[in-house]
Design a protein around this motif. Structure first.
Motif, PDB file in Angstrom:
ATOM      1  N   ASP A   8      20.508   3.194  -4.131  1.00 56.19           N
ATOM      2  CA  ASP A   8      20.744   1.778  -3.876  1.00 56.19           C
ATOM      3  C   ASP A   8      22.219   1.553  -3.565  1.00 56.19           C
ATOM      4  O   ASP A   8      23.075   2.361  -3.954  1.00 56.19           O
ATOM      5  N   HIS A  10      25.052  -1.949  -3.012  1.00 60.27           N
ATOM      6  CA  HIS A  10      25.317  -3.388  -2.956  1.00 60.27           C
ATOM      7  C   HIS A  10      26.754  -3.598  -2.534  1.00 60.27           C
ATOM      8  O   HIS A  10      27.633  -2.808  -2.879  1.00 60.27           O
ATOM      9  N   HIS A  42      19.201  -0.327 -10.493  1.00 64.22           N
ATOM     10  CA  HIS A  42      18.261  -0.412  -9.365  1.00 64.22           C
ATOM     11  C   HIS A  42      17.887   0.986  -8.861  1.00 64.22           C
ATOM     12  O   HIS A  42      16.707   1.271  -8.591  1.00 64.22           O
TER      13      HIS A  42
HETATM   14 ZN   LIG Z   1      19.758  -3.249  -5.667  1.00 68.80          ZN
END
Ligand SMILES: [Zn+2]
Length: 156
Positions: A8, A10, A42
């Motif tokens: 993941d 961000h 995540h």
């Molecule tokens: Zn995420």
């Protein structure tokens, strides 16, 4: 034994708090996202769901669902854990790497492990969290965001 992998990323956003592994870390910017944007958790959730042959976190926790707005990702992790337990899976271990140019992750790792250990009801010794920078290369190196990778093994 089943192996799962998760990734993941961000981007940073001004005015957001930074959460990694369920720990609020003092930083000039946090990560952007619908939930608390805890990139580490995540990646871990996607690894767990992947190992169980399930859909990804976007399927379980849609980013347009108001009930997940700014929610602690630790809560979502508990839900994923229950999902696996319902399917009779037992989590064996988790190995997580966070890639961030800043802030310093290392001082917070033990607290992250405790949080994840509680959420998964998994011995802390079965959870590894490592942090690395991106040697100032690319979007992570420029401090635009944080990425995380996770590998887990589960048993049935
Ligand atoms: Zn995420």
């Amino acid at each position: 034994m089943y192996i799962g992998f998760g990734y993941d990323v961000h981007k940073f956003k001004k005015g957001r708090k930074l959460f990694l592994g369920g720990v609020e870390i003092a930083a000039p910017k946090g990560l952007d996202g619908h939930s608390d944007a805890d990139v580490l958790i995540h990646a871990l959730m996607d690894a767990l769901l992947g190992a169980a042959g399930l859909n990804d976190i976007g399927h379980f926790f849609p980013n347009n669902d108001p009930q997940y707005k700014n929610i602690s990702s630790l809560k979502l992790l508990e839900t994923v854990c229950k999902e696996l337990k319902n399917l009779k899976f037992k989590i064996n271990n988790a190995d997580i790497t966070v890639i961030a140019q800043e802030p310093k992750i290392y001082p917070h790792i033990d607290k992250m492990k405790i949080n994840i250990s509680k959420a998964l009801k998994l011995n802390k010794a079965r959870i590894a969290i490592k942090a690395t920078t991106n040697e100032k290369m690319g979007f992570i190196g420029r401090g635009e965001g944080i990425a995380a990778l996770a590998v887990v093994t589960i048993k049935k």
